[in-house]
Scaffold this active site. Sequence first.
Site, short mmCIF file in Angstrom:
data_model
loop_
_atom_site.label_atom_id
_atom_site.label_comp_id
_atom_site.label_asym_id
_atom_site.label_seq_id
_atom_site.Cartn_x
_atom_site.Cartn_y
_atom_site.Cartn_z
N SER A 139 -4.86 -8.60 3.26
CA SER A 139 -5.35 -7.37 2.63
C SER A 139 -4.97 -7.40 1.15
O SER A 139 -4.05 -8.13 0.76
CB SER A 139 -4.69 -6.15 3.30
N TYR A 152 3.18 -1.28 5.98
CA TYR A 152 1.90 -1.98 6.12
C TYR A 152 1.81 -3.12 5.11
O TYR A 152 1.46 -4.26 5.46
CB TYR A 152 0.74 -1.01 5.94
#
Length: 245
Positions: A139, A152
């Site tokens: 990501s 995260y």
Amino acid sequence: MSSVLDPKIALVTGASSGIGRATALALSKAGATVAVGGRRTDRLEALAQEAPGEILVLDMDVSDPESVRKAVDRTVERFGTLDIVVNNAGVMLTGPVLDADLAEWTRMVETNLLGSLYTVHAALPHLLRSRGAVVQISSTSGRISSAGAAVYSATKFGVTAFAEALRQEVTEQGVRVVLVEPGFVSTELADHIADPNHRAAVKAMAESMRTLQPEDIAAAVVYAVTQPDHVAVNEILVRPTDQSR
């Protein structure tokens, strides 16, 4: 229908929705035979009906190393080899560190990071034999951390670090390692955020731009794994044009 990946065998984790589902379909359309792993097997069965090529449905929990091993073994038993692994399974349970639900942290670490590691560990002996490819879906949060996404981001930074170390270990043995870092993609990830304020903020941010579609990331994966054997596309960063960071 293209057959550029025929007769390659691919395994895609987290294939019941979003990027995983789109990638499984794209690989199938490119001629690969695809094993799809996930916990929502009803969705995987529906995917199998839509794909143009043969699909093997696997009840797979990436946070359980035994489940991962069995899924990889079933794939190789069925098809005889394994050429491509796409580590896509992940959850995004963002929110502030203060008063965080620690169970959500554990779930993200077990799914996003350990799940990816478990899958590589189980698949690597087969990929070394086939001189295959590992695709790690990370990501933009794996290169730029931000408030509200601390854990995260930590898991995605981990995926990125693991991919580079793995690349150095196996590239001279013919295994290509690809890191794909998507920006905002229109998926159901944000729906699982428990903190209502943070969930609303993430959705508002996504609505402020022309987000990527899962098929955009699937196209990047197919591009990487269809290059000639001597070409290793090691990193693909894909942001929406409207995303500034």
